[in-house]
Design a protein around this motif. Structure first.
Motif, PDB file in Angstrom:
ATOM      1  N   GLU A   1       0.825  -1.203   0.000  1.00 18.58           N
ATOM      2  CA  GLU A   1       0.000   0.000   0.000  1.00 18.58           C
ATOM      3  C   GLU A   1       0.859   1.253   0.000  1.00 18.58           C
ATOM      4  O   GLU A   1       0.974   1.923  -0.991  1.00 18.58           O
ATOM      5  CB  GLU A   1      -0.931  -0.006   1.221  1.00 18.58           C
ATOM      6  N   LYS A   2       1.464   1.569   1.121  1.00 19.63           N
ATOM      7  CA  LYS A   2       2.249   2.793   1.221  1.00 19.63           C
ATOM      8  C   LYS A   2       3.612   2.464   1.792  1.00 19.63           C
ATOM      9  O   LYS A   2       3.708   2.126   2.968  1.00 19.63           O
ATOM     10  CB  LYS A   2       1.536   3.814   2.103  1.00 19.63           C
TER      11      LYS A   2
ATOM     12  N   ARG B   1       3.677   1.663  -2.332  1.00 20.71           N
ATOM     13  CA  ARG B   1       3.458   0.546  -3.252  1.00 20.71           C
ATOM     14  C   ARG B   1       4.779   0.235  -3.923  1.00 20.71           C
ATOM     15  O   ARG B   1       5.486   1.136  -4.352  1.00 20.71           O
ATOM     16  CB  ARG B   1       2.389   0.906  -4.284  1.00 20.71           C
TER      17      ARG B   1
END
Length: 82
Positions: free
Chosen positions: A74-75, A77
């Motif tokens: 996600e963070k 990616r």
């Protein structure tokens, strides 16, 4: 394992080759970075390739749709070639 950074002329040669295979300039630049880094973020790809950060996500999505790379997490990616 250490992989030396390719010279600018070698990178340009690889970009031209990928363009002849049908990739755009930006797609080719992103692929050259990914092939050398193995796994990295969109921000790193942007900085190393010269692709504007505002465009790099479109480029990476197009490459993922062509089954040339995958993304995970996600963070941040992470992107890698297949």
């Amino acid at each position: 394992m250490y992989f030396p950074t390719p010279t600018k002329s070698k990178m340009e040669e690889n970009i031209l080759y990928l363009k002849r295979l049908g990739l755009t300039e930006y797609q080719s630049k992103a692929m050259v970075v990914l092939l050398n880094k193995r796994k990295t973020t969109a921000k790193d790809i942007s900085e190393l390739s010269g692709i504007p950060l505002t465009k790099v996500y479109q480029v990476l999505k197009a490459l993922e749709e062509r089954k040339l790379l995958s993304s995970e997490g996600e963070k941040p990616r992470m992107y890698r070639t297949l």
